[in-house]
Design a protein around this motif. Structure first.
Motif, PDB file in Angstrom:
ATOM      1  N   GLU A  78      -9.121  20.664  99.847  1.00  0.00           N
ATOM      2  CA  GLU A  78      -7.779  20.203 100.188  1.00  0.00           C
ATOM      3  C   GLU A  78      -7.735  18.687 100.397  1.00  0.00           C
ATOM      4  O   GLU A  78      -6.749  18.024 100.070  1.00  0.00           O
ATOM      5  CB  GLU A  78      -7.232  20.929 101.421  1.00  0.00           C
ATOM      6  CG  GLU A  78      -7.939  20.634 102.734  1.00  0.00           C
ATOM      7  CD  GLU A  78      -9.027  21.636 103.048  1.00  0.00           C
ATOM      8  OE1 GLU A  78      -9.416  21.720 104.227  1.00  0.00           O
ATOM      9  OE2 GLU A  78      -9.492  22.330 102.121  1.00  0.00           O
ATOM     10  N   VAL A  79      -8.825  18.129 100.933  1.00  0.00           N
ATOM     11  CA  VAL A  79      -8.886  16.675 101.090  1.00  0.00           C
ATOM     12  C   VAL A  79      -8.894  16.006  99.720  1.00  0.00           C
ATOM     13  O   VAL A  79      -8.144  15.050  99.476  1.00  0.00           O
ATOM     14  CB  VAL A  79     -10.133  16.269 101.915  1.00  0.00           C
ATOM     15  CG1 VAL A  79     -10.442  14.783 101.748  1.00  0.00           C
ATOM     16  CG2 VAL A  79      -9.909  16.592 103.391  1.00  0.00           C
ATOM     17  N   HIS A  80      -9.715  16.498  98.826  1.00  0.00           N
ATOM     18  CA  HIS A  80      -9.752  15.931  97.476  1.00  0.00           C
ATOM     19  C   HIS A  80      -8.382  16.021  96.804  1.00  0.00           C
ATOM     20  O   HIS A  80      -7.911  15.055  96.194  1.00  0.00           O
ATOM     21  CB  HIS A  80     -10.793  16.647  96.621  1.00  0.00           C
ATOM     22  CG  HIS A  80     -12.203  16.241  96.914  1.00  0.00           C
ATOM     23  ND1 HIS A  80     -12.675  14.974  96.695  1.00  0.00           N
ATOM     24  CD2 HIS A  80     -13.242  16.937  97.433  1.00  0.00           C
ATOM     25  CE1 HIS A  80     -13.947  14.892  97.053  1.00  0.00           C
ATOM     26  NE2 HIS A  80     -14.317  16.079  97.513  1.00  0.00           N
ATOM     27  N   ARG A  81      -7.747  17.177  96.927  1.00  0.00           N
ATOM     28  CA  ARG A  81      -6.436  17.348  96.291  1.00  0.00           C
ATOM     29  C   ARG A  81      -5.401  16.412  96.911  1.00  0.00           C
ATOM     30  O   ARG A  81      -4.578  15.820  96.195  1.00  0.00           O
ATOM     31  CB  ARG A  81      -5.969  18.796  96.416  1.00  0.00           C
ATOM     32  CG  ARG A  81      -4.568  19.088  95.857  1.00  0.00           C
ATOM     33  CD  ARG A  81      -4.479  18.812  94.348  1.00  0.00           C
ATOM     34  NE  ARG A  81      -5.262  19.736  93.581  1.00  0.00           N
ATOM     35  CZ  ARG A  81      -4.821  20.904  93.105  1.00  0.00           C
ATOM     36  NH1 ARG A  81      -3.573  21.281  93.332  1.00  0.00           N
ATOM     37  NH2 ARG A  81      -5.615  21.679  92.412  1.00  0.00           N
ATOM     38  N   SER A  82      -5.427  16.272  98.223  1.00  0.00           N
ATOM     39  CA  SER A  82      -4.421  15.446  98.889  1.00  0.00           C
ATOM     40  C   SER A  82      -4.551  13.969  98.555  1.00  0.00           C
ATOM     41  O   SER A  82      -3.612  13.197  98.752  1.00  0.00           O
ATOM     42  CB  SER A  82      -4.492  15.636 100.409  1.00  0.00           C
ATOM     43  OG  SER A  82      -5.637  15.024 100.963  1.00  0.00           O
ATOM     44  N   HIS A  83      -5.701  13.553  98.018  1.00  0.00           N
ATOM     45  CA  HIS A  83      -5.908  12.157  97.637  1.00  0.00           C
ATOM     46  C   HIS A  83      -5.611  11.896  96.163  1.00  0.00           C
ATOM     47  O   HIS A  83      -5.769  10.771  95.697  1.00  0.00           O
ATOM     48  CB  HIS A  83      -7.352  11.743  97.928  1.00  0.00           C
ATOM     49  CG  HIS A  83      -7.702  11.775  99.380  1.00  0.00           C
ATOM     50  ND1 HIS A  83      -8.993  11.615  99.845  1.00  0.00           N
ATOM     51  CD2 HIS A  83      -6.929  11.959 100.488  1.00  0.00           C
ATOM     52  CE1 HIS A  83      -9.003  11.693 101.164  1.00  0.00           C
ATOM     53  NE2 HIS A  83      -7.756  11.924 101.579  1.00  0.00           N
ATOM     54  N   GLN A  84      -5.189  12.931  95.441  1.00  0.00           N
ATOM     55  CA  GLN A  84      -4.871  12.750  94.023  1.00  0.00           C
ATOM     56  C   GLN A  84      -3.539  12.017  93.857  1.00  0.00           C
ATOM     57  O   GLN A  84      -2.568  12.302  94.546  1.00  0.00           O
ATOM     58  CB  GLN A  84      -4.819  14.112  93.315  1.00  0.00           C
ATOM     59  CG  GLN A  84      -6.136  14.867  93.324  1.00  0.00           C
ATOM     60  CD  GLN A  84      -7.265  14.079  92.682  1.00  0.00           C
ATOM     61  OE1 GLN A  84      -7.156  13.640  91.529  1.00  0.00           O
ATOM     62  NE2 GLN A  84      -8.349  13.896  93.422  1.00  0.00           N
ATOM     63  N   ILE A  85      -3.497  11.098  92.907  1.00  0.00           N
ATOM     64  CA  ILE A  85      -2.308  10.281  92.687  1.00  0.00           C
ATOM     65  C   ILE A  85      -1.168  11.124  92.118  1.00  0.00           C
ATOM     66  O   ILE A  85      -1.336  11.862  91.144  1.00  0.00           O
ATOM     67  CB  ILE A  85      -2.607   9.113  91.723  1.00  0.00           C
ATOM     68  CG1 ILE A  85      -3.701   8.219  92.298  1.00  0.00           C
ATOM     69  CG2 ILE A  85      -1.342   8.303  91.437  1.00  0.00           C
ATOM     70  CD1 ILE A  85      -3.343   7.593  93.618  1.00  0.00           C
ATOM     71  N   GLN A 132     -11.192  13.573 106.744  1.00  0.00           N
ATOM     72  CA  GLN A 132     -10.628  13.018 105.522  1.00  0.00           C
ATOM     73  C   GLN A 132     -11.688  12.381 104.627  1.00  0.00           C
ATOM     74  O   GLN A 132     -11.458  12.182 103.433  1.00  0.00           O
ATOM     75  CB  GLN A 132      -9.537  11.993 105.854  1.00  0.00           C
ATOM     76  CG  GLN A 132      -8.234  12.594 106.361  1.00  0.00           C
ATOM     77  CD  GLN A 132      -7.486  13.367 105.290  1.00  0.00           C
ATOM     78  OE1 GLN A 132      -7.697  13.182 104.090  1.00  0.00           O
ATOM     79  NE2 GLN A 132      -6.594  14.240 105.718  1.00  0.00           N
ATOM     80  N   LEU A 133     -12.820  12.041 105.185  1.00  0.00           N
ATOM     81  CA  LEU A 133     -13.931  11.519 104.395  1.00  0.00           C
ATOM     82  C   LEU A 133     -14.879  12.627 103.943  1.00  0.00           C
ATOM     83  O   LEU A 133     -15.898  12.360 103.306  1.00  0.00           O
ATOM     84  CB  LEU A 133     -14.716  10.489 105.217  1.00  0.00           C
ATOM     85  CG  LEU A 133     -13.978   9.180 105.508  1.00  0.00           C
ATOM     86  CD1 LEU A 133     -14.775   8.331 106.501  1.00  0.00           C
ATOM     87  CD2 LEU A 133     -13.718   8.394 104.234  1.00  0.00           C
ATOM     88  N   GLY A 134     -14.512  13.862 104.264  1.00  0.00           N
ATOM     89  CA  GLY A 134     -15.346  15.005 103.937  1.00  0.00           C
ATOM     90  C   GLY A 134     -15.184  15.490 102.510  1.00  0.00           C
ATOM     91  O   GLY A 134     -14.500  14.879 101.688  1.00  0.00           O
TER      92      GLY A 134
END
Length: 321
Positions: A293-300, A287-289
């Motif tokens: 998909e990680v970047h997208r999943s952290h979008q508000i 998740q810190l990578g």
């Protein structure tokens, strides 16, 4: 923006009492920094008579730190280890959110879609004033769906005693997917979707089902293929193999009573995940990578109203900031 409020940069898994640290001579920088304060924190934590053991893991700047304390079961001297598998509750929801982001990037679905695109039959009730529930509303708990299905689970909380966990487990483990869809047709939506935050495990189960439909793969196999393999997590799943069962930690309730294992006939995305501490540190690393998909999943996706009373809280793909 990193939204890791459920896992944070450190992770603690709890089962019970008595201090008995997994001893290890500090050799790395992170061990030299953390060994003494973590031991002190664990010792203080385990003063609570309801706490039988604790496993603590930290991932920081590419290094891992792990400590285990106490006994999984009082009097049995069975200290937790790196092989111990715990129920991880709502951390499971972030698996769903991450997979949903990945599915969106792969063109499998859009979070702006009406959820009824993935349901068989008619569901005219899953809208309010012609505004449908969208996938993004499931990911932000703004779909106006019930906290639990079956609804009778909430009734059990009216009488809290040592039997509560057993009663809830019995309801949940006997509740079928067909019953879930039957009950979904009976729900009445009284607020515009996307406006009001209302925590809903039922919505996350529905999101897991939508992922299953989008990929044409059973949800648990989808988790293994698209998430666990990528994160190199080998001791994580909704259900456990026979080999893993012997490492599954018992749970204890508020009355110091042994509680049943977490089982479901639904998809399990709302909180039925099970994992080891090393696997969860791998998940933190993932998740810190720097994956898309990680970047997208952290979008508000939602920041309109205070979440848990805090106006600064925001919601991404089943992450809370």
């Amino acid at each position: 923006m990193k939204l890791l409020s459920l896992l944070s940069i450190s992770l603690v898994l709890i089962s019970g009492w008595q201090l008995n640290a997994q001893t290890k001579t500090p050799s790395s920088k992170i061990e030299k920094i953390l060994a003494v304060p973590v031991d002190r924190i664990a010792k203080s934590f385990l003063k609570d008579p309801l706490m039988k053991s604790v496993s603590i893991g930290v991932y920081y700047q590419g290094e891992e730190f792990i400590r285990h304390y106490g006994e999984l079961d009082e009097g049995k001297k069975n200290k937790p280890t790196n092989q111990t598998i715990y129920d991880i509750g709502s951390v499971t929801k972030t698996f769903v959110g991450t997979l949903m982001a990945k599915a969106e990037l792969a063109g499998k679905l859009s979070v702006e879609e009406d959820i009824r695109n993935y349901l068989d039959g008619e569901y005219p009730n899953l809208q309010y004033k012609n505004q449908p529930i969208k996938i993004k509303h499931l990911l932000t708990h703004t779909a106006c769906l019930p906290r639990f299905l079956p609804l009778s689970i909430l009734d059990e909380f009216e009488h809290i005693d040592a039997s509560l966990a057993d009663r809830i487990a019995k309801l949940a483990s006997n509740y079928t997917k067909q019953q879930f869809f039957d009950d979904l047709k009976k729900i009445s939506i009284d607020t515009m979707p996307g406006v009001r935050y209302a925590y809903a495990n039922s919505g996350v189960e529905l999101a897991a089902y939508i992922l299953e439909r989008a990929y044409g793969i059973p949800f648990e196999k989808l988790l293994a293929k698209e998430l666990f393999q990528k994160a190199k997590m080998t001791s994580t799943g909704i259900s456990l193999s026979n080999a893993q069962e012997k490492f599954y930690a018992n749970g204890y309730g508020d009355f110091n009573n042994l509680t049943p294992s977490m089982e479901t006939k639904l998809w399990g995305g709302s909180g039925y995940g099970k994992s080891s501490l090393p696997d969860l540190l791998k998940y933190i690393k993932y998740q810190l990578g720097n994956t898309s998909e990680v970047h997208r999943s952290h979008q508000i996706l939602f920041d309109k109203t205070p979440i848990h009373g805090d106006p600064n809280n925001k919601l991404a793909y089943l992450w809370e900031s």
